[in-house]
Write an enzyme that holds these catalytic residues in place. Structure first.
Site, PDB file in Angstrom:
ATOM      1  N   ASP A  15      39.622  41.812  42.253  1.00  0.00           N
ATOM      2  CA  ASP A  15      39.155  41.783  40.864  1.00  0.00           C
ATOM      3  C   ASP A  15      39.107  43.168  40.226  1.00  0.00           C
ATOM      4  OD1 ASP A  15      38.645  38.989  41.236  1.00  0.00           O
ATOM      5  OD2 ASP A  15      36.796  39.556  42.266  1.00  0.00           O
ATOM      6  N   GLY A  17      41.360  44.418  38.316  1.00  0.00           N
ATOM      7  CA  GLY A  17      42.040  44.447  37.012  1.00  0.00           C
ATOM      8  C   GLY A  17      43.541  44.691  37.185  1.00  0.00           C
ATOM      9  N   LYS A  18      44.081  44.245  38.321  1.00  0.00           N
ATOM     10  CA  LYS A  18      45.506  44.458  38.617  1.00  0.00           C
ATOM     11  C   LYS A  18      46.410  43.779  37.589  1.00  0.00           C
ATOM     12  CE  LYS A  18      44.791  42.612  42.658  1.00  0.00           C
ATOM     13  NZ  LYS A  18      43.334  42.559  42.714  1.00  0.00           N
ATOM     14  N   GLY A  42      43.048  35.583  40.972  1.00  0.00           N
ATOM     15  CA  GLY A  42      42.790  35.276  39.565  1.00  0.00           C
ATOM     16  C   GLY A  42      43.111  36.511  38.757  1.00  0.00           C
ATOM     17  N   HIS A  43      44.285  36.507  38.121  1.00  0.00           N
ATOM     18  CA  HIS A  43      44.693  37.688  37.355  1.00  0.00           C
ATOM     19  C   HIS A  43      44.592  37.390  35.869  1.00  0.00           C
ATOM     20  CE1 HIS A  43      47.133  39.250  41.035  1.00  0.00           C
ATOM     21  NE2 HIS A  43      45.845  39.235  41.215  1.00  0.00           N
ATOM     22  N   GLN A 229      44.158  39.908  45.596  1.00  0.00           N
ATOM     23  CA  GLN A 229      42.902  40.348  46.243  1.00  0.00           C
ATOM     24  C   GLN A 229      42.796  41.879  46.234  1.00  0.00           C
ATOM     25  OE1 GLN A 229      44.968  37.850  48.067  1.00  0.00           O
ATOM     26  NE2 GLN A 229      43.904  36.517  46.667  1.00  0.00           N
ATOM     27  N   THR A 244      40.254  37.938  53.398  1.00  0.00           N
ATOM     28  CA  THR A 244      41.138  36.807  53.169  1.00  0.00           C
ATOM     29  C   THR A 244      42.128  36.744  54.333  1.00  0.00           C
ATOM     30  OG1 THR A 244      42.482  35.655  51.533  1.00  0.00           O
ATOM     31  CG2 THR A 244      42.783  38.058  51.667  1.00  0.00           C
ATOM     32  N   GLY A 307      34.429  31.224  39.143  1.00  0.00           N
ATOM     33  CA  GLY A 307      33.328  31.380  38.189  1.00  0.00           C
ATOM     34  C   GLY A 307      32.070  31.961  38.821  1.00  0.00           C
TER      35      GLY A 307
END
Ligand code: IMP
Length: 437
Positions: A15, A17-18, A42-43, A229, A244, A307
């Site tokens: 997370d 901000g890739k 999640g990008h 990730q 992961t 979320g």
């Protein structure tokens, strides 16, 4: 060594901000390639006032001329991918066999992987839970390693092979899940029919991605490898077992994309100016207090995939330097540079750990991180609003001092700074990205 290609990876616990960096890089790339993970990623990309949350589809999909590739190292979830494709099509994004390519060698996440992920997590006692995204990632990679119980994307295209595999694997899983967790059996016939239909719809996009990418390298076309990730979640080098199940660092690119290690190219390591972590596991600089709450609210730190509220804490230079060295990072991108207004007075950077009477400045993934004490350096925060700043020189002096101290501690320049969600809220500062081959 390729000087054209770019690899973008996260250097923290994900997370970072890739998606925004990949989006910036992708505009000059012919290909954007996912090489690890699956729908656990999640990008977020913000384009034209619209927010897109991508999980499996590479972030280059929003650029008209980019070819997007899901590599063999990804665990591919057909219903999730089709849901994402349909959502993007509905929003006017062009997707088809001309710009989306799925490796036939990628492994397929099946319903028993998702169910297994949930059942295993539920059965663990609280200190042992990994806090997975429940997307079936670990169980799918486990079957990849087991081999005899694996299903690949190419198998979805062969009715007889798929039928035999689904029937035998599903029967075995039903027996195991019933015995261990008293779970209801899954319907093999229904799963077979469902996944055969997915295969038929996806067939035009399935290809030999490795051969295609090697040919692209030979032809001198630029490729961006999009990490998922973050390095501290890497199966080999992260905070095991709270990681992961794939190789998410730049070391995972050749294997997960099917290209030579010499083609990784220029490596951009993405960090936030603080740290966040979602799921369980040690987090030395965590601030489970008002500071953490402030960072969570300021950074909108809630998972794109699940979320879940993210745990937040100070920037950990020990962990980031380790991750940068591991992947041979050339330049850093710093995301979420905090807007000064109403900010904290001081920002802390962890420069070392203390453990068992020893001072530690080199990260060791076997350290009992939950027991280390952090050594901090305090820097004054800035109080000015920076969301509209366009040039590095116009940032407040305290913000520049913070950035330069991180550069010094990590031993890499920060070429790219993000001061807001929008594409244009990005400051390039001595970045080599626009000067590559
Ligand atoms: P899994 O990948 O779903 O098995 O989850 C394993 C661990 O990695 C959990 O702590 C997840 O919260 C974390 N994780 C997986 N993907 C991401 C991601 O994209 N961002 C942040 N954390 C992630």
């Amino acid at each position: 060594m390729s000087t054209r290609n770019v690899t973008v990876i996260g250097l923290q616990w994900g997370d970072e901000g890739k998606g925004k960096v990949v989006d910036a890089v992708a505009r000059s790339c012919r290909y954007v390639v996912r090489y690890c993970g699956g729908a656990n990623a999640g990008h977020s990309v913000n384009v034209g006032g619209q927010k897109y949350a991508l999980h499996l589809i590479p972030s280059g999909i929003l650029n008209a001329n980019t070819r997007n590739v899901i590599g063999n190292g990804v665990v591919f979830d057909p219903p999730e991918a089709l849901h994402e494709i349909d959502d993007l099509l509905g929003r006017g994004v062009k997707i088809g066999p001309e710009n989306l390519f799925i490796s036939g060698a990628a492994h397929v996440v099946m319903p028993w992987h998702k169910l297994g992920d949930k059942l295993i997590e539920q059965s663990l006692t609280s200190g042992k839970k990994i806090g997975t995204t429940a997307r079936g990632i670990g169980p799918c990679y486990a079957d990849k390693a087991t081999r005899s119980t694996a299903i690949r994307v190419c198998d979805l295209l062969d009715e007889a092979v798929l039928k035999e595999k689904v029937q035998s694997i599903c029967a075995a899983r039903n027996a195991t899940f019933a015995a261990l967790y008293a779970a209801e059996p899954m319907d093999a016939q229904a799963i077979f029919a469902e996944y055969l239909a997915y295969g038929r719809r996806l067939a035009p996009m399935v290809c030999d991605a490795g051969t295609m990418l090697r040919a692209a390298c030979k032809a001198g076309e630029r490729i961006c490898f999009e990490g998922g990730q973050g390095s501290m979640l890497d199966i080999d080098h992260g905070t095991f077992p709270f990681v992961t199940s794939s190789s998410v660092t730049a070391c995972g690119v050749p294997g997960g994309a099917g290209i030579s290690p010499k083609e990784i190219g220029y490596v951009v390591g993405v960090v936030k100016c603080y740290t966040s972590r979602v799921g369980t596991g040690p987090f030395p600089t965590e601030q489970d207090n008002e500071t953490g709450q402030f960072l969570r609210t300021r950074g909108h730190e809630f998972g794109t995939t699940t979320g879940r509220p993210r745990r937040c804490g100070w920037f950990d230079a020990v962990a980031v330097r380790y991750a940068a060295e591991l992947s041979g990072v050339d330049e850093l991108g710093m995301m979420l540079l905090l807007d000064g207004e109403g900010q904290l007075e001081t920002l802390r950077i962890c420069t070392g750990y203390k453990y068992g009477g020893r001072s530690i400045t080199e990260f060791d993934p076997t350290l009992p991180l939950e027991r280390v004490e952090c050594v901090y350096e305090d820097l004054p925060a800035w109080q000015e609003k920076i969301a509209d700043v366009k040039r590095y020189e116009d940032l407040p002096a305290a913000a520049r001092r913070y950035v330069e101290r991180v550069e010094q501690l990590i031993g890499r320049p920060i070429g790219l700074l993000s001061v807001g969600l929008r594409r244009e809220q990005t400051i390039l500062h001595n970045s080599k990205l626009d000067k590559l081959g």
